[in-house]
Design a protein around this motif. Structure first.
Motif, PDB file in Angstrom:
ATOM      1  N   VAL A 157      80.158  46.651  48.180  1.00 32.45           N
ATOM      2  CA  VAL A 157      80.615  47.524  47.091  1.00 32.45           C
ATOM      3  C   VAL A 157      80.099  48.944  47.317  1.00 32.45           C
ATOM      4  CG1 VAL A 157      80.340  48.003  44.622  1.00 32.45           C
ATOM      5  CG2 VAL A 157      80.878  45.693  45.397  1.00 32.45           C
ATOM      6  N   PHE A 158      78.835  49.060  47.683  1.00 37.72           N
ATOM      7  CA  PHE A 158      78.235  50.367  47.940  1.00 37.72           C
ATOM      8  C   PHE A 158      78.942  51.072  49.100  1.00 37.72           C
ATOM      9  CE2 PHE A 158      75.056  52.880  50.295  1.00 37.72           C
ATOM     10  CZ  PHE A 158      74.790  53.842  49.348  1.00 37.72           C
ATOM     11  N   GLN A 159      79.192  50.331  50.160  1.00 31.57           N
ATOM     12  CA  GLN A 159      79.845  50.905  51.330  1.00 31.57           C
ATOM     13  C   GLN A 159      81.251  51.389  50.988  1.00 31.57           C
ATOM     14  OE1 GLN A 159      80.345  48.153  54.561  1.00 31.57           O
ATOM     15  NE2 GLN A 159      80.560  49.772  56.074  1.00 31.57           N
ATOM     16  N   ASP A 160      81.998  50.595  50.255  1.00 35.53           N
ATOM     17  CA  ASP A 160      83.343  51.005  49.848  1.00 35.53           C
ATOM     18  C   ASP A 160      83.299  52.263  48.985  1.00 35.53           C
ATOM     19  OD1 ASP A 160      84.423  48.868  51.216  1.00 35.53           O
ATOM     20  OD2 ASP A 160      84.655  47.613  49.429  1.00 35.53           O
ATOM     21  N   ARG A 161      82.334  52.304  48.071  1.00 34.17           N
ATOM     22  CA  ARG A 161      82.233  53.455  47.179  1.00 34.17           C
ATOM     23  C   ARG A 161      81.833  54.714  47.945  1.00 34.17           C
ATOM     24  NH1 ARG A 161      78.588  52.091  42.638  1.00 34.17           N
ATOM     25  NH2 ARG A 161      77.030  53.383  43.601  1.00 34.17           N
ATOM     26  N   VAL A 162      80.897  54.577  48.870  1.00 34.24           N
ATOM     27  CA  VAL A 162      80.459  55.738  49.648  1.00 34.24           C
ATOM     28  C   VAL A 162      81.602  56.272  50.496  1.00 34.24           C
ATOM     29  CG1 VAL A 162      78.994  56.436  51.597  1.00 34.24           C
ATOM     30  CG2 VAL A 162      78.000  55.194  49.686  1.00 34.24           C
ATOM     31  N   ILE A 163      82.316  55.367  51.155  1.00 33.96           N
ATOM     32  CA  ILE A 163      83.443  55.800  51.985  1.00 33.96           C
ATOM     33  C   ILE A 163      84.490  56.492  51.126  1.00 33.96           C
ATOM     34  CG2 ILE A 163      85.376  54.957  53.362  1.00 33.96           C
ATOM     35  CD1 ILE A 163      83.420  52.845  54.484  1.00 33.96           C
ATOM     36  N   HIS A 164      84.817  55.901  49.991  1.00 30.69           N
ATOM     37  CA  HIS A 164      85.826  56.481  49.086  1.00 30.69           C
ATOM     38  C   HIS A 164      85.381  57.851  48.602  1.00 30.69           C
ATOM     39  CE1 HIS A 164      87.711  56.990  45.078  1.00 30.69           C
ATOM     40  NE2 HIS A 164      88.790  56.633  45.759  1.00 30.69           N
ATOM     41  N   ASP A 165      84.138  57.942  48.111  1.00 31.83           N
ATOM     42  CA  ASP A 165      83.639  59.214  47.588  1.00 31.83           C
ATOM     43  C   ASP A 165      83.534  60.263  48.687  1.00 31.83           C
ATOM     44  OD1 ASP A 165      83.507  58.020  45.137  1.00 31.83           O
ATOM     45  OD2 ASP A 165      81.322  57.829  45.103  1.00 31.83           O
ATOM     46  N   TYR A 166      83.098  59.872  49.869  1.00 37.24           N
ATOM     47  CA  TYR A 166      82.965  60.818  50.969  1.00 37.24           C
ATOM     48  C   TYR A 166      84.330  61.373  51.356  1.00 37.24           C
ATOM     49  CZ  TYR A 166      82.054  62.771  55.555  1.00 37.24           C
ATOM     50  OH  TYR A 166      81.980  63.615  56.615  1.00 37.24           O
ATOM     51  N   VAL A 167      85.310  60.502  51.459  1.00 34.53           N
ATOM     52  CA  VAL A 167      86.654  60.943  51.827  1.00 34.53           C
ATOM     53  C   VAL A 167      87.201  61.882  50.763  1.00 34.53           C
ATOM     54  CG1 VAL A 167      89.037  60.176  52.175  1.00 34.53           C
ATOM     55  CG2 VAL A 167      87.163  58.968  53.303  1.00 34.53           C
ATOM     56  N   LEU A 168      87.033  61.535  49.498  1.00 35.04           N
ATOM     57  CA  LEU A 168      87.496  62.420  48.430  1.00 35.04           C
ATOM     58  C   LEU A 168      86.799  63.771  48.490  1.00 35.04           C
ATOM     59  CD1 LEU A 168      87.817  60.063  45.347  1.00 35.04           C
ATOM     60  CD2 LEU A 168      89.642  61.014  46.742  1.00 35.04           C
ATOM     61  N   LYS A 169      85.495  63.756  48.736  1.00 28.59           N
ATOM     62  CA  LYS A 169      84.743  65.001  48.803  1.00 28.59           C
ATOM     63  C   LYS A 169      85.220  65.846  49.980  1.00 28.59           C
ATOM     64  CE  LYS A 169      80.104  66.850  49.293  1.00 28.59           C
ATOM     65  NZ  LYS A 169      78.710  66.537  49.539  1.00 28.59           N
TER      66      LYS A 169
END
Length: 77
Positions: free
Chosen positions: A36-48
């Motif tokens: 869950v953490f990895q998915d969230r980090v990847i998603h947030d990083y890409v959005l950023k």
């Protein structure tokens, strides 16, 4: 004496099996939390990164507009 040793072995075997189940459960929870953490980090990083790239494009466009306005104002004088 043999029955006592067999009983102790069975108790130890049962305790070890319970311990293994608890450890497996904890590792499953850790793996799930990590996923869950990895998915969230990847998603947030890409959005950023997308946001920063878009903002840079906006700044470039604004710079071109400002340059055009300034050059137009200088040409009129």
């Amino acid at each position: 004496m043999l029955s006592g040793a067999a009983g102790a072995f069975m108790g130890l075997s049962k305790a070890l099996a319970n311990f293994n189940r608890k450890i497996e459960h904890r590792f499953e929870k850790i793996e799930n939390n990590f996923d869950v953490f990895q998915d969230r980090v990847i998603h947030d990083y890409v959005l950023k990164e997308d946001f920063l790239r878009e903002m840079q494009a906006v700044h470039n466009k604004l710079d071109r507009i400002l340059d055009h306005i300034l050059s137009s104002a200088q040409n009129k004088h």
